[in-house]
Design a protein around this motif. Structure first.
Motif, PDB file in Angstrom:
ATOM      1  N   ALA A 488      15.058   2.231  35.633  1.00 24.60           N
ATOM      2  CA  ALA A 488      15.466   3.535  36.531  1.00 24.60           C
ATOM      3  C   ALA A 488      15.049   5.206  35.708  1.00 24.60           C
ATOM      4  O   ALA A 488      13.756   4.823  34.542  1.00 24.60           O
ATOM      5  N   ARG A 489      14.704   5.637  36.610  1.00 21.63           N
ATOM      6  CA  ARG A 489      14.315   7.283  36.062  1.00 21.63           C
ATOM      7  C   ARG A 489      15.526   8.292  36.214  1.00 21.63           C
ATOM      8  O   ARG A 489      16.086   8.407  37.460  1.00 21.63           O
ATOM      9  N   LEU A 490      16.408   8.470  35.205  1.00 20.92           N
ATOM     10  CA  LEU A 490      17.081   9.479  35.029  1.00 20.92           C
ATOM     11  C   LEU A 490      16.837  10.611  35.184  1.00 20.92           C
ATOM     12  O   LEU A 490      16.675  11.090  35.067  1.00 20.92           O
ATOM     13  N   LEU A 491      17.688  11.209  36.579  1.00 18.59           N
ATOM     14  CA  LEU A 491      17.604  12.403  36.799  1.00 18.59           C
ATOM     15  C   LEU A 491      18.525  13.650  36.407  1.00 18.59           C
ATOM     16  O   LEU A 491      19.825  12.937  37.592  1.00 18.59           O
ATOM     17  N   THR A 492      18.834  14.404  35.983  1.00 18.88           N
ATOM     18  CA  THR A 492      20.344  15.155  35.661  1.00 18.88           C
ATOM     19  C   THR A 492      20.163  16.781  35.879  1.00 18.88           C
ATOM     20  O   THR A 492      19.822  16.969  35.958  1.00 18.88           O
ATOM     21  N   THR A 506      17.134  23.584  43.361  1.00 18.66           N
ATOM     22  CA  THR A 506      15.668  23.477  44.745  1.00 18.66           C
ATOM     23  C   THR A 506      15.350  22.670  43.244  1.00 18.66           C
ATOM     24  O   THR A 506      13.889  21.836  43.642  1.00 18.66           O
ATOM     25  N   CYS A 507      15.764  22.701  42.366  1.00 20.70           N
ATOM     26  CA  CYS A 507      15.031  21.610  40.959  1.00 20.70           C
ATOM     27  C   CYS A 507      14.670  20.150  41.793  1.00 20.70           C
ATOM     28  O   CYS A 507      13.730  19.227  42.040  1.00 20.70           O
ATOM     29  N   ILE A 512      13.035  15.150  44.292  1.00 23.86           N
ATOM     30  CA  ILE A 512      13.008  14.309  45.198  1.00 23.86           C
ATOM     31  C   ILE A 512      11.975  14.001  46.174  1.00 23.86           C
ATOM     32  O   ILE A 512      11.751  12.665  46.888  1.00 23.86           O
ATOM     33  N   ASN A 513      11.716  15.075  46.875  1.00 28.98           N
ATOM     34  CA  ASN A 513      11.107  14.933  47.772  1.00 28.98           C
ATOM     35  C   ASN A 513       9.798  14.931  47.454  1.00 28.98           C
ATOM     36  O   ASN A 513       8.676  13.781  48.292  1.00 28.98           O
ATOM     37  N   THR A 514       9.288  15.385  46.525  1.00 27.53           N
ATOM     38  CA  THR A 514       8.098  14.549  45.413  1.00 27.53           C
ATOM     39  C   THR A 514       7.544  13.021  46.078  1.00 27.53           C
ATOM     40  O   THR A 514       7.167  12.155  46.158  1.00 27.53           O
ATOM     41  N   CYS A 528      17.962  19.940  35.943  1.00 22.82           N
ATOM     42  CA  CYS A 528      18.087  20.526  36.509  1.00 22.82           C
ATOM     43  C   CYS A 528      19.550  21.635  36.758  1.00 22.82           C
ATOM     44  O   CYS A 528      20.381  20.163  36.301  1.00 22.82           O
ATOM     45  N   SER A 529      19.335  22.616  37.227  1.00 20.52           N
ATOM     46  CA  SER A 529      20.628  23.294  36.872  1.00 20.52           C
ATOM     47  C   SER A 529      20.307  23.615  38.287  1.00 20.52           C
ATOM     48  O   SER A 529      19.151  24.018  39.293  1.00 20.52           O
ATOM     49  N   PRO A 530      21.748  24.251  38.644  1.00 18.67           N
ATOM     50  CA  PRO A 530      21.987  25.386  39.981  1.00 18.67           C
ATOM     51  C   PRO A 530      20.945  26.084  40.381  1.00 18.67           C
ATOM     52  O   PRO A 530      20.234  26.760  39.476  1.00 18.67           O
ATOM     53  N   SER A 531      20.077  25.918  41.284  1.00 17.22           N
ATOM     54  CA  SER A 531      19.459  27.671  41.651  1.00 17.22           C
ATOM     55  C   SER A 531      20.031  28.835  42.444  1.00 17.22           C
ATOM     56  O   SER A 531      21.409  28.549  42.124  1.00 17.22           O
TER      57      SER A 531
END
Length: 531
Positions: A488-492, A506-507, A512-514, A528-531
């Motif tokens: 797993a790679r955790l994305l917060t 956007t982050c 995820i698109n990449t 990531c934070s809100p854009s």
């Protein structure tokens, strides 16, 4: 009345996740082996079980399913193709009865080389994946993703187009959803129990065979058949909420067939139902506090000028509605009592974009004795149409949950003993959500699952996404699942609402698109934070 252990989230034009509560639990190994086929339970050194992988070779009895050809036709929704896929009703007895599953796809649009199929699931359990891909994912996912992938969905067994579980008539469901689930005496407690019993009896009478075979393990095995039928060597998948449990279960059963998996709004399969329900209750309180802080900054916040006042006054409103429901203007004569009002508020916790609607609904209820706004939010949660009919969301939700995990509580007395913990977790919602946890106690089918870990050893990198103030799947669940999955790679996402992909960051979206387009996962722990 809430159906406990539901995972759902708001999305534009998204048939499921019109808001929701509570969750979907886990489908264990040893007992799941007998009903779901032949997964094995690996025992960790600490004694906790881990979901074991199935043999790599496809059993000969399953070959006809894996080699079937789908007869694609145009769907009613332009641009999409539909088909019906067969899977064994019982993986332990393939060929002795099938279940027919609804499948839909929108072929890759180009430009660029096709990367294969991207299977999506919006959660639930009970959400229509076909409705989701046709109403949102197939047209709303980033254009560069839709250009390279066939967007594909299958309704899990028992859901929507896949031999749906049915339990109650529309009028019976109206009565069920209005049941008082904060009982004040023995008579009201008996009414709660009777409502759960009628619901369970209705499901058992209408789907006696299917009800034993709607587990998450079986749904994950169905996805592997679809992967093969579509001609993909590996599974590429984006699952939200309960869809993360479904995707993680797939990875545990078929780690060598994991392609690019995104698990957004993750569940922790290692927790028993009572812990899941208590922790989710705390998650809704966290989301409510975020709403309250936002509310008091606005002139139209009718519940108070401090977050504490908002909570106190909302509890007072619920108590008033418990004693005296208010009109809604509903054509069927429904009034807004505490149960429907609580559901309406909880529904809005799934997405901060729903907060303005909630503020308006609360203003109407407090100042005008008008319950129409909160009723509309509740109806959206339950997927009730204007004609009084319901989707099968709540029926399938209970059917999967009650098969996947033993009941949180078996008796009203056990709920009573647990009330202090729930009310500590959420002074606003705790009492109602504690009683909602009793729903599986009277289920006509014994559970085949239980708490377990999912490690998926040998799987390719899997991206687990957690939102810090997620109401339905608390952030710590994403941390827990990421710690279990070996790759797993955790994305917060440091934000509000249920799930993160496609919600404005956007982050998050670019990360995820990449991963989906290039196969490059984020570094573990990226925030990531809100854009």
């Amino acid at each position: 009345m809430h159906t406990r252990r539901t995972f759902r989230s708001f999305r534009p034009n998204r048939s499921l996740r019109a808001g929701g509560v509570l969750l979907a639990a886990a489908a264990l190994l040893v007992s799941a082996c007998s009903s779901g086929g032949s997964s094995t339970a690996a025992t960790r050194a600490d004694g906790g079980p881990a979901l074991g992988a199935l043999p790599r070779a496809t059993p000969s009895a399953l070959t006809p399913y894996y080699e079937q050809k789908l007869n694609w036709r145009n769907c009613e929704v332009p641009g999409f193709q539909c088909a019906t896929m067969k899977a064994p009703l019982d993986y332990a007895k393939p060929g002795e009865g099938d279940v027919r599953l609804a499948v839909s796809r929108k072929k890759a649009t180009g430009p660029g080389a096709r990367l294969g199929s991207l299977l999506v699931n919006p959660g639930g359990p009970g959400g229509s994946a076909v409705g989701y891909v046709q109403g949102y994912a197939g047209i709303g996912y980033p254009a560069k993703v839709r250009a390279r992938y066939d967007m594909v969905a299958v309704d899990p067994r028992g859901v929507a187009g896949s031999e749906p579980v049915e339990c109650l008539s529309g009028r019976q469901m109206d009565t069920y959803t209005q049941t008082d689930i904060t009982p004040d005496d023995t008579g009201e407690t008996a009414a709660v129990v009777a409502a759960y019993q009628r619901f369970a009896e209705g499901c058992g009478a209408r789907a006696p065979k299917l009800l034993r075979h709607v587990s998450t393990v079986e749904a994950a095995r169905d996805m592997d058949i679809l992967r093969a039928v579509l001609g993909d060597e590996k599974l590429t998948y984006v699952g939200a909420s309960y869809g993360t449990f479904l995707g993680a279960t797939y990875a545990g059963l078929f780690p060598d067939r994991v392609g690019r998996l995104v698990l957004d709004g993750a569940l922790d399969p290692s927790l028993p139902a009572n812990r899941l329900n208590q922790e989710q209750t705390a998650g809704f309180e966290t989301a409510f506090q975020a709403f309250a802080k936002d509310c008091v900054r606005r002139k139209e916040c009718v519940l108070g000028r401090t977050p504490a006042q908002v909570g106190e006054n909302l509890r007072a409103l619920f108590e008033r509605l418990d004693a005296r429901p208010i009109p809604t203007g509903d054509a069927d004569g429904r009034q807004l009592g505490e149960s429907l009002a609580t559901t309406g508020v909880i529904a809005a916790m799934y997405d901060e974009a729903a907060w303005p609607q909630l503020r308006q609904a609360l203003t109407a209820a407090v100042k005008k004795d008008d319950g129409a706004g909160l009723l509309a939010l509740s109806d959206r949660y339950y997927e009730r149409d204007a004609d009084g009919s319901y989707s099968n969301l709540m029926y399938a939700n209970a059917a999967v949950n009650c098969l996947d995990l033993p009941a949180a509580y078996d008796t009203p007395e056990e709920v009573e003993r647990a009330l202090p913990e729930f009310e500590k977790a959420s002074p606003v919602f705790g009492r109602a959500l504690a009683w909602a946890s009793l729903n599986c106690a009277y289920w006509p089918v014994k559970p085949t699952g239980g708490p377990h870990r999912i490690e998926a050893k040998g799987a390719a990198p899997i991206v687990v996404v957690g939102t810090t103030r997620d109401p339905a799947t608390p952030y710590r669940w994403a941390q827990a699942l990421a710690s279990q999955l070996s790759s797993a790679r955790l994305l917060t996402y440091d934000g509000d609402g249920h799930t993160a992909y496609g919600r404005g960051s956007t982050c998050v979206d670019s990360t995820i698109n990449t991963y989906l387009l290039r196969g490059t996962p984020p570094t573990d722990g990226k925030r990531c934070s809100p854009s």
